[in-house]
Design an enzyme around this catalytic site. Structure first.
Site, PDB file in Angstrom:
ATOM      1  CG  ASP A  57     -35.703  -9.309  17.819  1.00  0.00           C
ATOM      2  OD1 ASP A  57     -35.622 -10.546  17.961  1.00  0.00           O
ATOM      3  OD2 ASP A  57     -34.931  -8.515  18.387  1.00  0.00           O
ATOM      4  CB  CYS A 106     -37.678 -15.411  18.799  1.00  0.00           C
ATOM      5  SG  CYS A 106     -38.224 -16.378  17.388  1.00  0.00           S
ATOM      6  CG  HIS A 116     -42.363 -16.229  18.483  1.00  0.00           C
ATOM      7  ND1 HIS A 116     -41.417 -15.231  18.531  1.00  0.00           N
ATOM      8  CD2 HIS A 116     -42.922 -16.291  19.710  1.00  0.00           C
ATOM      9  CE1 HIS A 116     -41.420 -14.707  19.749  1.00  0.00           C
ATOM     10  NE2 HIS A 116     -42.315 -15.329  20.477  1.00  0.00           N
TER      11      HIS A 116
END
Length: 381
Positions: free
Chosen positions: A155, A158, A368
């Site tokens: 979101d 991370c 990510h």
């Protein structure tokens, strides 16, 4: 992207920063395209700035990966069709169902339960494309050190989430910088010197007055010290892990900790900026941080970057260095798409202090981050 000849501006000019830039994050398109700042090695200042500019320009043509489910987001080539090359129709349908189930408890987990790392790899990277093969080899290399992986909720927090979770889960004492008596006075001290900090955007609370910002950030810093102290005093590894899991299931406390981390990054950036202006030696990444048109000084860094982290964007590569310096931790990252290159394992910073603790993360695309757990053998830098 054109850069100014002057890296920064005088401190009295910091209040005239540009309006926040659009930091909207997308999904990954071409994993073989190099879209990030290369942190390994030590080129000269001008070469490093040129490298960063080229990488940032390239990243505008890339889509960034933010995972929304347990399935791997599709990485597609612009020359190929929109067809999903990595998953079969049944798996795609399962993902659509999962996305529609907004009440899914697994989706809301900040840190998912651990899973065998090679089992995770086989599930996420089934295809025979060059990208899939490279990822599998990357995971195989990580599996030589770690047995399991835990997925991190994607979101835009991370990088914070993965780094802080790893730091707390292995904490045995309170860091020196957290023990300082002046630690909780940071908001008051900085606001007394830099009026522009009143533009700090608290999570879901825009438009706060200066006094409210000061008091609320102080609460976040107090919470960070309290949680770090409590968890570091837990002796048993299972009990420590349970305490971390419990903390990262408390959304209010969790996001308050991220606000504290962002403010610590701002404080570190101000210190580096002022040190450079005074002629003191600063790390190379600091030159790069303030060489961007969108962050030529700490005020612009706050407005155009830190205020957007967690909302419309995550941490950029150069900001991973800033996070490491703010925490005084070495962040070791397995960059899986860089497997078989010198950048497969990247350190932030790349010349860490010997006494800094080390946390290890995994990324497939530098956007990510997940975390490896259950070390098979001691990690050696």
């Amino acid at each position: 992207m054109k850069h100014k000849n002057e890296v920064g501006v005088a401190s009295e000019e910091l209040g005239s920063a540009n309006a926040p830039a659009d930091q909207t994050e997308q999904t990954t398109s071409e994993i073989r395209q190099d879209c990030v700042y290369r942190s390994s090695g030590r080129p000269e200042k001008t070469d490093m700035i040129k490298s960063l500019v080229m990488d940032q320009d390239a990243s505008r043509n890339c889509e960034l990966y933010v995972p929304w489910s347990s399935n791997r987001s599709v990485v597609e080539s612009s020359e190929e069709s929109e067809e999903d090359m990595y998953r079969d129709e049944e798996e795609i349908e399962r993902e659509k169902i999962l996305l529609s189930e907004t009440n899914s408890s697994d989706y809301k987990l900040s840190v998912s339960p651990e899973m065998d790392i090679m089992e995770y790899c086989r599930k996420e990277w089934r295809g025979n494309t060059p990208a899939a093969k490279r990822m599998r080899k990357g995971y195989e290399a990580v599996a030589q050190k770690f047995a399991s992986i835990r997925r991190i909720r994607g979101d835009n927090y991370c990088a914070f989430r993965a780094t802080l979770f790893q730091a707390l889960s292995q904490a045995t004492q309170l860091p020196r910088w957290l023990q300082s008596e002046d630690f909780t006075m940071l908001p008051e001290n900085l606001l007394s010197k830099y009026d522009w900090i009143k533009q700090w955007q608290l999570r879901k609370k825009p438009g706060k007055r200066m006094g409210e910002i000061r008091d609320e950030i102080k609460e976040y810093l107090v919470l960070l010290r309290q949680k770090w102290k409590n968890i570091s005093e837990i002796k048993g590894p299972l009990e420590k892990q349970e305490a971390c899991d419990k903390l990262f299931k408390n959304e209010e406390e969790e996001y308050s900790l991220y606000e504290a981390l962002k403010f610590l990054m701002l404080n570190t950036a101000i210190e580096l900026y002022n040190a450079d202006k005074s002629g003191k030696r600063v790390p190379v990444f600091s030159w790069l941080l303030f060489a961007r048109d969108t962050s030529s000084n700490p005020c612009q860094l706050m407005q155009n970057h830190l205020n957007h982290i967690g909302h419309s964007g995550g941490l950029e590569q150069v900001e991973m260095f800033l996070l490491a310096y703010a925490l005084q931790y070495t962040i070791q990252v397995y960059r899986l798409y860089k497997h078989s290159t010198d950048e497969f394992i990247t350190l932030y910073p790349n010349d860490p202090e010997e006494d800094w603790p080390v946390v290890t993360l995994i990324t497939e695309d530098d956007r990510h981050y997940n975390i490896p757990v259950r070390m098979c053998q001691e990690t050696v830098l």
